[in-house]
Design an enzyme around this catalytic site. Structure first.
Site, PDB file in Angstrom:
ATOM      1  N   ALA A 254       2.402  -4.414  -0.834  1.00 51.06           N
ATOM      2  CA  ALA A 254       2.720  -3.513  -1.947  1.00 51.06           C
ATOM      3  C   ALA A 254       2.134  -3.961  -3.278  1.00 51.06           C
ATOM      4  CB  ALA A 254       4.242  -3.376  -2.083  1.00 51.06           C
ATOM      5  N   ALA A 255       1.251  -4.958  -3.279  1.00 52.53           N
ATOM      6  CA  ALA A 255       0.736  -5.479  -4.550  1.00 52.53           C
ATOM      7  C   ALA A 255       0.038  -4.401  -5.366  1.00 52.53           C
ATOM      8  CB  ALA A 255      -0.218  -6.637  -4.283  1.00 52.53           C
ATOM      9  N   GLY A 256      -0.834  -3.627  -4.721  1.00 49.25           N
ATOM     10  CA  GLY A 256      -1.549  -2.581  -5.442  1.00 49.25           C
ATOM     11  C   GLY A 256      -0.624  -1.490  -5.961  1.00 49.25           C
ATOM     12  N   ASP A 257       0.385  -1.142  -5.173  1.00 53.71           N
ATOM     13  CA  ASP A 257       1.333  -0.110  -5.591  1.00 53.71           C
ATOM     14  C   ASP A 257       2.228  -0.606  -6.717  1.00 53.71           C
ATOM     15  OD1 ASP A 257       0.285   1.528  -3.613  1.00 53.71           O
ATOM     16  OD2 ASP A 257       1.758   0.878  -2.125  1.00 53.71           O
TER      17      ASP A 257
END
Length: 307
Positions: A254-257
């Site tokens: 979920a880093a990009g989100d």
């Protein structure tokens, strides 16, 4: 004080995550993993990320009439997200993502889109009155391309800034007509290569890719570079690197989100693009230290402590 109004148009999935020492090669079985069932989907992740950081969030999405859809809807309501424009599709299942995570936090993801594949321009049109009053609109690529295009048209029509997270990586470059409607595009290294043809490996090559995106029409670009940080570009040839925060990575799903949701909130509050990217970088850093997509997303209180 009410938070910025954020409209997220995008996917909602249920994530089935297995964490093991290694991601298996084709034909290989790896045993001894840990299993986690968690809410996910890039659109929903970004909506939850923004809501936990103080955004007044509305999610436009399509989920099935199944138990996964029930659970997702319950979760969004608990997060304080406006669910009035989430469509329950009785004929199609809620999207599902199968995620494999290794001991370094790297991941491999396969998605069955289900109801997400049928999110339509008409579904977005229904919410035009609230879109017109938004501070930021956030979109991704886990729903049909024509729905993204229509959302961009509405954003332009009403003068609302549009943030595009071009993930999963597009199969081909975007038309300039679409890019001209985007305030900020936020690809990672792989997505930037798909969009521009530039092999991005560091800040220098990221600058070349970002310049191509700006020349094609988008107003600004942020290219995320994993542990190297994120390059913020508002004018060709003048990018500024936001260093990544050094943490022990557990799961990068979920880093990009987390970055996109936090970026939308910070921009909606009136922060500069660079300051917003610094805030977003901290949110992404927190997310990689925990398992799961939405379970890993930071609250505003955690962010204040972390920063």
């Amino acid at each position: 004080m009410p938070g910025p109004k954020i409209v997220v148009v995008g996917s909602s999935n249920t994530d089935m995550v297995v964490k093991s020492e290694n991601i298996p090669a084709p034909g290989e079985t790896v045993t001894g993993g840990e299993f986690l069932l968690a809410a996910g989907g890039k659109g929903a992740n970004q909506a939850v990320a923004a809501a936990r950081l103080g955004g007044d969030v509305l999610l436009i999405s399509r989920i099935g009439g199944d138990m996964f859809g029930d659970k997702a809807l319950e979760g969004y309501k608990k997060e304080g997200i406006n669910t009035d424009w989430i469509i329950r599709d009785p004929d199609r299942p809620t999207g599902v993502a199968l995620i494999l995570v290794d001991s370094h936090g790297e991941n491999l993801i396969s998605v069955a889109s289900g109801a997400n594949h049928f999110l339509s321009p008409a579904d977005v049109k229904r919410a035009e009155s609230v879109i017109a009053k938004a501070d930021m609109i956030v979109v991704q690529l886990e729903t049909p391309f024509e729905t993204l295009q229509y959302t961009a048209e509405l954003a332009t029509k009403h003068g609302v800034r549009l943030l595009l997270d071009p993930a999963p990586a597009p199969a081909s470059p975007f038309p300039a007509e679409l890019l001209r409607k985007i305030y900020c595009i936020k690809p990672n290294e792989h997505e930037a290569r798909q969009l521009t043809g530039v092999a991005v490996a560091d800040a220098v090559s990221a600058q070349i890719a970002a310049d191509k995106l700006l020349e094609s029409g988008t107003q600004t670009a942020i290219i995320t570079l994993g542990t190297q940080g994120a390059l913020v570009v508002e004018r060709p040839g003048q990018g500024t690197l936001v260093p990544a925060r050094q943490v022990q990575a557990v799961d990068s799903t979920a880093a990009g989100d987390a970055f996109s949701g936090a970026l939308a909130v910070a921009l909606g509050r009136g922060q500069t693009l660079f300051d917003a990217a610094r805030f977003a970088s901290a949110a992404a850093a927190i997310s990689v230290t925990r398992m799961g997509a939405q379970p890993s997303l930071a609250t505003l209180e955690e962010m204040e402590y972390f920063v």
